[in-house]
Design a protein around this motif. Structure first.
Motif, PDB file in Angstrom:
ATOM      1  N   UNK A  34       0.714  -1.355   0.154  1.00 44.71           N
ATOM      2  CA  UNK A  34       0.091   0.032   0.071  1.00 44.71           C
ATOM      3  C   UNK A  34       0.739   1.314  -0.130  1.00 44.71           C
ATOM      4  N   UNK A  35       0.279   2.431   0.420  1.00 49.60           N
ATOM      5  CA  UNK A  35       0.956   3.747   0.553  1.00 49.60           C
ATOM      6  C   UNK A  35       0.560   4.287   1.848  1.00 49.60           C
ATOM      7  N   UNK A  36       1.372   5.204   2.136  1.00 45.66           N
ATOM      8  CA  UNK A  36       1.233   5.936   3.350  1.00 45.66           C
ATOM      9  C   UNK A  36       1.618   7.510   3.344  1.00 45.66           C
ATOM     10  N   UNK A  56     -14.673   3.476   7.644  1.00 42.08           N
ATOM     11  CA  UNK A  56     -13.829   3.379   8.739  1.00 42.08           C
ATOM     12  C   UNK A  56     -12.411   2.806   8.441  1.00 42.08           C
ATOM     13  N   UNK A  57     -11.577   3.456   9.455  1.00 39.40           N
ATOM     14  CA  UNK A  57     -10.148   2.527   8.797  1.00 39.40           C
ATOM     15  C   UNK A  57     -10.227   1.171   9.618  1.00 39.40           C
ATOM     16  N   UNK A  58      -9.372   0.305   8.875  1.00 40.89           N
ATOM     17  CA  UNK A  58      -9.234  -0.955   9.502  1.00 40.89           C
ATOM     18  C   UNK A  58      -8.320  -1.116  10.664  1.00 40.89           C
ATOM     19  N   UNK A  59      -7.275  -0.240  10.768  1.00 38.26           N
ATOM     20  CA  UNK A  59      -6.368   0.032  12.086  1.00 38.26           C
ATOM     21  C   UNK A  59      -6.484   1.389  12.322  1.00 38.26           C
ATOM     22  N   UNK A  60      -6.569   1.542  13.792  1.00 40.49           N
ATOM     23  CA  UNK A  60      -6.727   3.012  14.252  1.00 40.49           C
ATOM     24  C   UNK A  60      -5.983   3.042  15.385  1.00 40.49           C
ATOM     25  N   UNK A  67      -6.480   2.336   5.997  1.00 46.53           N
ATOM     26  CA  UNK A  67      -7.683   1.832   5.346  1.00 46.53           C
ATOM     27  C   UNK A  67      -7.520   0.947   4.486  1.00 46.53           C
ATOM     28  N   UNK A  68      -8.566  -0.195   4.513  1.00 47.31           N
ATOM     29  CA  UNK A  68      -8.312  -1.341   3.674  1.00 47.31           C
ATOM     30  C   UNK A  68      -8.626  -0.624   2.166  1.00 47.31           C
ATOM     31  N   UNK A  73      -3.221  -1.569   1.925  1.00 44.27           N
ATOM     32  CA  UNK A  73      -3.712  -0.503   3.012  1.00 44.27           C
ATOM     33  C   UNK A  73      -3.145   0.835   2.294  1.00 44.27           C
ATOM     34  N   UNK A  74      -4.042   1.800   2.661  1.00 47.13           N
ATOM     35  CA  UNK A  74      -3.670   3.393   2.738  1.00 47.13           C
ATOM     36  C   UNK A  74      -3.549   3.711   4.013  1.00 47.13           C
ATOM     37  N   UNK A  75      -2.639   4.118   4.435  1.00 49.67           N
ATOM     38  CA  UNK A  75      -2.292   4.712   5.712  1.00 49.67           C
ATOM     39  C   UNK A  75      -1.832   6.284   6.053  1.00 49.67           C
ATOM     40  N   UNK A  76      -2.273   6.510   7.217  1.00 47.26           N
ATOM     41  CA  UNK A  76      -1.935   8.003   7.479  1.00 47.26           C
ATOM     42  C   UNK A  76      -1.088   7.558   8.804  1.00 47.26           C
ATOM     43  N   UNK A  77       0.146   8.217   8.752  1.00 49.34           N
ATOM     44  CA  UNK A  77       1.033   8.201   9.841  1.00 49.34           C
ATOM     45  C   UNK A  77       1.630   9.229  10.552  1.00 49.34           C
ATOM     46  N   UNK A  78       1.855   9.221  11.734  1.00 51.74           N
ATOM     47  CA  UNK A  78       2.507  10.557  12.521  1.00 51.74           C
ATOM     48  C   UNK A  78       3.919  10.941  11.729  1.00 51.74           C
TER      49      UNK A  78
END
Length: 145
Positions: A34-36, A56-60, A67-68, A73-78
């Motif tokens: 995926x990508x983040x 909704x996100x898959x992992x929070x 997000x699946x 996954x497409x992720x948002x990271x700190x």
């Protein structure tokens, strides 16, 4: 926290990426997970992508939200934790395929952000969306082959 994230990442794969792993179980295989995109404001980014992806996100977690999507996954990271010293909006551009570019445009409107036009080129249509961090995300649809 990192152990939880590592366990989640190693134990969950979705769609074609999982099928690719089964089809090519070699040490040299490169699989798309995926990508983040890094962010300084997880809550604002999560709210934006929740509307954009219409789910909704898959992992929070506090510093990682995923997000699946078909194939990964497409992720948002700190940004401070996972991408320190990076400048907002200057990373790689995630490039995602979608047959529903018009639906994505409508969801962008729901976020209150400027709605971009769909770029129509022979064989491909592209929708370029900028998230609240200034990160460009491109969605494309192939138009016949």
């Amino acid at each position: 926290m990192q152990k939880i994230l590592a366990l989640a990442l190693s134990g969950l794969m979705f769609g074609p990426a999982s099928a690719q792993a089964d089809a090519a179980p070699t040490d040299t295989a490169i699989l798309a997970m995926g990508a983040y995109v890094p962010t300084d404001d997880i809550a604002t980014s999560q709210a934006f992508y929740r509307v954009l992806f219409d789910r909704a996100p898959t992992i929070q977690l506090d510093d990682f939200v995923a997000f699946d999507t078909a194939g990964g996954w497409f992720a948002i990271v700190s940004r401070p934790k996972y991408a320190p010293n990076t400048v907002p909006g200057t990373g790689s551009v995630p490039y995602l395929q979608s047959a529903a570019l018009e639906d994505l445009q409508a969801r962008v409107a729901q976020t209150g952000r400027a709605v971009p036009a769909i770029i129509k080129e022979p064989g491909i249509h592209v929708l370029k969306i900028t998230d609240p961090n200034g990160q460009l995300i491109e969605f494309f649809r192939l138009m016949g082959q």
